[in-house]
Design a protein around this motif. Structure first.
Motif, PDB file in Angstrom:
ATOM      1  N   SER A  50       0.826  -1.208   0.000  1.00  0.00           N
ATOM      2  CA  SER A  50       0.000   0.000   0.000  1.00  0.00           C
ATOM      3  C   SER A  50       0.862   1.260   0.000  1.00  0.00           C
ATOM      4  CB  SER A  50      -0.920  -0.010   1.215  1.00  0.00           C
ATOM      5  OG  SER A  50      -1.666   1.178   1.299  1.00  0.00           O
ATOM      6  N   VAL A  51       1.915   1.275   0.809  1.00  0.00           N
ATOM      7  CA  VAL A  51       2.779   2.446   0.914  1.00  0.00           C
ATOM      8  C   VAL A  51       3.550   2.685  -0.378  1.00  0.00           C
ATOM      9  CG1 VAL A  51       4.756   3.440   2.121  1.00  0.00           C
ATOM     10  CG2 VAL A  51       2.983   2.240   3.410  1.00  0.00           C
ATOM     11  N   SER A  52       4.064   1.620  -0.972  1.00  0.00           N
ATOM     12  CA  SER A  52       4.905   1.770  -2.167  1.00  0.00           C
ATOM     13  C   SER A  52       4.126   2.318  -3.364  1.00  0.00           C
ATOM     14  CB  SER A  52       5.533   0.425  -2.545  1.00  0.00           C
ATOM     15  OG  SER A  52       4.542  -0.495  -2.960  1.00  0.00           O
ATOM     16  N   MET A  53       2.822   2.019  -3.423  1.00  0.00           N
ATOM     17  CA  MET A  53       2.010   2.480  -4.552  1.00  0.00           C
ATOM     18  C   MET A  53       1.839   3.990  -4.576  1.00  0.00           C
ATOM     19  SD  MET A  53       1.082   0.093  -6.652  1.00  0.00           S
ATOM     20  CE  MET A  53      -0.435   0.643  -7.432  1.00  0.00           C
ATOM     21  N   ASP A  54       2.218   4.670  -3.478  1.00  0.00           N
ATOM     22  CA  ASP A  54       2.186   6.130  -3.464  1.00  0.00           C
ATOM     23  C   ASP A  54       3.334   6.723  -4.280  1.00  0.00           C
ATOM     24  OD1 ASP A  54      -0.027   6.104  -1.821  1.00  0.00           O
ATOM     25  OD2 ASP A  54       1.157   6.186   0.024  1.00  0.00           O
ATOM     26  N   TYR A  55       4.317   5.890  -4.617  1.00  0.00           N
ATOM     27  CA  TYR A  55       5.507   6.391  -5.298  1.00  0.00           C
ATOM     28  C   TYR A  55       5.713   5.797  -6.692  1.00  0.00           C
ATOM     29  CZ  TYR A  55       6.603   7.728  -0.479  1.00  0.00           C
ATOM     30  OH  TYR A  55       6.550   8.262   0.779  1.00  0.00           O
ATOM     31  N   ILE A  56       5.414   4.514  -6.868  1.00  0.00           N
ATOM     32  CA  ILE A  56       5.705   3.839  -8.138  1.00  0.00           C
ATOM     33  C   ILE A  56       4.484   3.068  -8.634  1.00  0.00           C
ATOM     34  CG2 ILE A  56       8.191   3.643  -7.765  1.00  0.00           C
ATOM     35  CD1 ILE A  56       7.779   0.855  -6.713  1.00  0.00           C
ATOM     36  N   GLY A  57       4.485   2.726  -9.937  1.00  0.00           N
ATOM     37  CA  GLY A  57       3.379   2.002 -10.540  1.00  0.00           C
ATOM     38  C   GLY A  57       3.382   0.519 -10.200  1.00  0.00           C
ATOM     39  N   GLY A  58       2.292  -0.149 -10.533  1.00  0.00           N
ATOM     40  CA  GLY A  58       2.121  -1.546 -10.189  1.00  0.00           C
ATOM     41  C   GLY A  58       3.109  -2.477 -10.880  1.00  0.00           C
ATOM     42  N   ILE A  61      11.672   5.379  -7.026  1.00  0.00           N
ATOM     43  CA  ILE A  61      12.005   4.028  -6.545  1.00  0.00           C
ATOM     44  C   ILE A  61      12.744   4.108  -5.215  1.00  0.00           C
ATOM     45  CG2 ILE A  61      13.357   1.948  -7.020  1.00  0.00           C
ATOM     46  CD1 ILE A  61      12.805   2.419 -10.001  1.00  0.00           C
ATOM     47  N   LEU A  62      13.702   5.030  -5.117  1.00  0.00           N
ATOM     48  CA  LEU A  62      14.453   5.199  -3.860  1.00  0.00           C
ATOM     49  C   LEU A  62      13.545   5.674  -2.736  1.00  0.00           C
ATOM     50  CD1 LEU A  62      17.788   6.797  -5.172  1.00  0.00           C
ATOM     51  CD2 LEU A  62      17.409   4.442  -4.380  1.00  0.00           C
ATOM     52  N   ALA A  63      12.546   6.478  -3.071  1.00  0.00           N
ATOM     53  CA  ALA A  63      11.608   6.954  -2.054  1.00  0.00           C
ATOM     54  C   ALA A  63      10.786   5.806  -1.476  1.00  0.00           C
ATOM     55  CB  ALA A  63      10.685   8.016  -2.649  1.00  0.00           C
ATOM     56  N   ALA A  64      10.601   4.748  -2.294  1.00  0.00           N
ATOM     57  CA  ALA A  64       9.816   3.590  -1.845  1.00  0.00           C
ATOM     58  C   ALA A  64      10.710   2.423  -1.469  1.00  0.00           C
ATOM     59  CB  ALA A  64       8.857   3.171  -2.957  1.00  0.00           C
ATOM     60  N   LYS A  65      11.983   2.690  -1.149  1.00  0.00           N
ATOM     61  CA  LYS A  65      12.951   1.608  -0.953  1.00  0.00           C
ATOM     62  C   LYS A  65      12.606   0.673   0.205  1.00  0.00           C
ATOM     63  CE  LYS A  65      16.207   4.574   1.640  1.00  0.00           C
ATOM     64  NZ  LYS A  65      15.402   5.811   1.520  1.00  0.00           N
ATOM     65  N   VAL A  66      12.096   1.225   1.304  1.00  0.00           N
ATOM     66  CA  VAL A  66      11.817   0.366   2.466  1.00  0.00           C
ATOM     67  C   VAL A  66      10.707  -0.643   2.178  1.00  0.00           C
ATOM     68  CG1 VAL A  66      11.031   0.325   4.869  1.00  0.00           C
ATOM     69  CG2 VAL A  66      12.673   2.068   4.126  1.00  0.00           C
TER      70      VAL A  66
END
Length: 304
Positions: free
Chosen positions: A29-37, A220-225
């Motif tokens: 859920s968190v990663s979808m705020d930054y990158i596509g599916g 991508i780096l913003a969603a690294k965790v």
């Protein structure tokens, strides 16, 4: 004793798999705020594949004289590659249908429909001549009731729209994925097959990611965790545990245990995101755990 401990050990491995997957919903859920599916599924799958390489090197060292003298035939390698490619293709389709289905429906409906693989697996198994005892069918009904209480809120309609159809396809594909693993896992090395399936899934997901989403390194780096958790734990660890845990297990029982990810995702949302559980959701959890216990009874009888 050994025959009885194998299903117990495998059940615990599958329960751990469901736990990791349940927590992964938060990361997803968190990663979808930054990158596509497509980007998310491609990166997490490739990370999962890379994570397994040192494990394969460690486990590939022969531990006994018998293993040293065991011939590695081209037939075994062909089965391994075939199994990895088949699992990778199905996993790619299932994970991406789920990812984009969630965009057009509520999380509750998506969770309920995805977990419907617990009923699809035994239905498909009938056509493959896999027998299920009455206890397992009762457990399936109980778990469906539990999932309904857990995922759907009172008064919410259940109209089948675009999102629901996409997630329904995802549930069917995950059912096939479970049955394909059930076929190949006794024949090949589970860790190697898992590594291949993630590589295939990552490459296939990466093609539309590059063409349609044009991923940016900063995003991508913003969603690294969350991406690293999804790649290392949800892919590299959990899917490998699924392949190992499904060895010599009834696929319907395996699907019931894995369906606990929906229950655990609610608990993870409560603990990590502060989303409280109401009495309806707690009742759903109780039914789910009851179904898992009931599903284990015929498994023990069958091994006698």
């Amino acid at each position: 004793m050994k025959k009885e401990t194998v299903p117990v050990r495998n059940s615990l491995l599958l329960l751990l798999t469901a736990t990791i997957w349940g927590i992964a919903f938060v990361a997803q859920s968190v990663s979808m705020d930054y990158i596509g599916g497509f980007t998310f599924n491609s990166i997490r799958s490739l990370i999962g594949s890379l994570t397994l390489l040192p494990v394969i090197l460690l486990l590939s060292k022969p531990k006994s004289a018998e293993e040293k003298n065991r011939p590695q035939t081209s037939s075994n390698q062909k089965i391994l590659i075939t199994g990895g490619i088949c699992c990778g293709i199905i996993l790619c389709l299932a994970s991406n249908f789920q990812q984009f289905g969630i965009k057009y429906t509520t999380v509750g409906k998506a969770g309920f429909i995805t977990a419907c693989y617990i009923i699809i697996v035994p239905v498909i198994g009938i056509f493959l001549r896999k027998k299920c005892s009455p206890f397992i069918w009762i457990a399936v009904i109980l778990s469906l009731c539990g999932l309904y209480l857990l995922c759907l809120t009172p008064g919410e309609g259940f109209a089948i729209g675009k999102g629901e159809l996409l997630v329904l396809v995802c549930a069917f594909l995950f059912s096939i994925h479970i049955l394909v693993i059930d076929h190949f896992s006794p024949l090949v090395d589970g860790v190697k097959m898992s590594c291949i399936q993630f590589f295939v899934c990552g490459i296939l997901s990466g093609i539309p990611a590059l063409l349609l989403e044009k991923p940016d390194l900063t995003d991508i780096l913003a969603a690294k965790v969350p991406v690293l958790y999804a790649g290392i734990m949800s892919c590299g660890v959990a899917y490998t545990l699924q392949i190992i845990g499904q060895k010599n297990m009834n696929p319907t029982v395996a699907s019931l245990i894995l369906s606990l990810e929906s229950c655990i995702s609610v608990i993870a949302g409560w603990l990590i995101l502060g989303q409280n559980l109401n009495s309806r959701e707690i009742g759903g959890c109780i039914l789910m755990f009851g179904a898992i216990i009931l599903a284990q009874l015929p498994q023990k009888e069958a091994s006698v």
